[in-house]
Design an enzyme around this catalytic site. Structure first.
Site, PDB file in Angstrom:
ATOM      1  N   LYS A 163       2.930   1.439  -3.405  1.00 34.15           N
ATOM      2  CA  LYS A 163       2.024   0.246  -4.026  1.00 34.15           C
ATOM      3  C   LYS A 163       3.218  -1.249  -4.648  1.00 34.15           C
ATOM      4  CE  LYS A 163      -0.865  -2.809  -5.388  1.00 34.15           C
ATOM      5  NZ  LYS A 163       0.467  -3.730  -5.079  1.00 34.15           N
ATOM      6  N   CYS A 168      -3.408  -3.238  -2.289  1.00 28.47           N
ATOM      7  CA  CYS A 168      -2.159  -2.702  -0.431  1.00 28.47           C
ATOM      8  C   CYS A 168      -0.364  -2.858  -0.764  1.00 28.47           C
ATOM      9  CB  CYS A 168      -2.366  -4.157   0.170  1.00 28.47           C
ATOM     10  SG  CYS A 168      -3.836  -4.083   0.586  1.00 28.47           S
ATOM     11  N   SER A 169      -0.210  -1.616  -0.560  1.00 25.62           N
ATOM     12  CA  SER A 169       1.241  -1.563  -0.829  1.00 25.62           C
ATOM     13  C   SER A 169       1.738  -2.521  -0.095  1.00 25.62           C
ATOM     14  CB  SER A 169       1.820  -0.263  -0.096  1.00 25.62           C
ATOM     15  OG  SER A 169       1.814  -0.683   1.629  1.00 25.62           O
ATOM     16  N   HIS A 206       7.216  -0.515   0.911  1.00 20.80           N
ATOM     17  CA  HIS A 206       7.136   0.783   2.065  1.00 20.80           C
ATOM     18  C   HIS A 206       7.689   0.185   2.928  1.00 20.80           C
ATOM     19  CE1 HIS A 206       5.175   3.056   4.561  1.00 20.80           C
ATOM     20  NE2 HIS A 206       4.188   2.829   4.840  1.00 20.80           N
ATOM     21  N   CYS A 231       4.321   6.356   9.339  1.00 28.85           N
ATOM     22  CA  CYS A 231       5.244   5.551   8.748  1.00 28.85           C
ATOM     23  C   CYS A 231       5.832   6.673   8.299  1.00 28.85           C
ATOM     24  CB  CYS A 231       3.676   5.381   7.400  1.00 28.85           C
ATOM     25  SG  CYS A 231       2.658   3.538   7.580  1.00 28.85           S
TER      26      CYS A 231
END
Length: 397
Positions: free
Chosen positions: A337, A211-212, A341, A86
């Protein structure tokens, strides 16, 4: 670990970012073109033909430099594709900065892209390499792995699970509040705390709002030598410190690892602070963009980055210390969030918020006094990860 750093040797003079989200109508090529257009169009002092080299960050959206050179129509220009989980976008930025600082190139572009929604999977598509059998954490999903932070933190610091739930809820509420003010965010609606706390569970005590998002998007930056920056813009963003660490990955078998910290983050923050000559991040950092892949991650990061004392992040979060109007705003653009992402673009997206804030162009989420900012990317999972920390500033010196 230490590094000499490149403090005030390079600067960002232009940035671009797409809208993040479920971009079913756009291919990865489209997103790369869109980010570059956002960066270059209407910028009279920048010419794409004068860019000497490119660094592309992506986890799984294409292989080799052709992923960028084909849609951007580059003519025999060096394009280096990098991947670091990431932190891939941040890795592209780090390598591009070092290339300019070394004197190898005058003008370069760091660009990141990810197209996750077309993969057919609900989360990140990745293939793990063969292991020696000790990496048992690889059998866990990302939500399951990060959900371990919550009970471990409660056990170590004697925090009531209900109180910890309130702190995690506040992180999600804050980042959705900020994202609602961001026209490029994936999720642009505020969410009531009651709804966040009562959401269906995904893993452990992590609910949907902990969770994103899974997103498509791209972002890019143009980097030049610091002494040349004012030839391109009157508000450059100067690089003060860059640090990347890769841990030994022994968390699953190390009896001393307790899932209440990311040692890689502690090490990269210490190194970046030393390069940037930051001695008190709580007062010297104007705001931060951090890797809030899950709500307990952000809480742990507040301690690993030195923004609060050990065992106090839950309390400071609920008190509003990291809110948009708090003592140290965290993720003013909504973070992973709410902004989303798309893996290869996330690190550059964080820098894009710094770019907007320093220029006074962040709209409703504009902070009053932004001079020094931190961005943080995490790749992997607790006990086995890489960590990137950058410190950037609006002024030389």
């Amino acid at each position: 670990m230490s590094s000499n750093g490149i403090r005030d040797k390079v600067a960002i003079v232009a940035m671009g970012c797409t809208r993040f989200g479920e971009r079913w109508e756009s291919s990865a090529d489209d997103l790369l073109v869109e980010a570059m257009a956002d960066c270059f169009d209407g910028h009279p002092t920048l010419d794409r033909a004068e860019i000497d080299a490119y660094w592309l960050g992506t986890l799984g959206t294409g292989q080799s430099g052709l992923t960028a050179s084909k849609p951007l129509g580059l003519q025999n220009t060096p394009v280096t594709r990098v991947e670091n989980y990431c932190a891939s976008g941040s890795e592209a930025f780090r390598n591009a900065c070092y290339a300019v600082a070394s004197g190898a190139y005058d003008r370069v572009v760091a660009i990141g892209v990810e197209k996750l929604k077309d993969s057919g999977f609900s989360g990140l598509l990745r293939g793990d390499p063969p292991s020696d059998g000790t990496a048992s954490e690889l059998s866990l999903t990302a939500p399951a792995a990060f959900s371990l932070l919550d009970p471990a933190y409660c056990a170590k610091y004697g925090v009531d699970p209900a109180v910890m739930r309130d702190a995690m809820t506040h992180v999600a509420w804050k980042n959705h509040h900020n994202g609602a003010l961001n026209p490029k965010a994936q999720f642009r609606s505020e969410v009531a705390k009651e709804r966040i706390a009562a959401a269906p569970l995904v893993a452990g005590r992590l609910g949907i709002f902990d969770c994103s998002g899974v997103s498509d998007g791209a972002a890019c930056a143009v980097i030049v030598r610091a002494e040349d920056a004012l030839d391109y813009t009157d508000t450059p963003l100067y690089v003060k410190g860059l640090s990347l660490t890769a841990g030994p990955g022994r968390g699953a078998v190390d009896p001393d690892y307790d899932f209440t910290t990311f040692p890689e983050v502690v090490a990269s923050a210490k190194d970046a602070y030393a390069q940037a000559r930051i001695t008190d991040p709580r007062t010297e950092i104007s705001f931060a963009e951090v890797h809030d892949c899950f709500t307990p991650t952000e809480l742990v990061l507040m301690e690993d980055l030195g923004f609060t004392d050990r065992g106090q992040a839950w309390k400071d979060s609920v008190a509003g210390d990291f809110d948009l109007d708090g003592r140290l705003p965290v993720n003013p653009d909504g973070g992973l969030k709410s902004f989303g992402h798309p893996v290869g673009a996330s690190g550059l997206r964080m820098l894009y918020e710094c770019w907007l804030q320093f220029r006074g162009e962040a709209g409703q989420r504009q902070l009053a006094d932004s001079r020094t900012a931190l961005t943080h990317n995490l790749g992997g999972r607790p006990g086995a990860c890489v960590s990137f920390v950058a410190v950037v500033g609006s002024e030389l010196g």
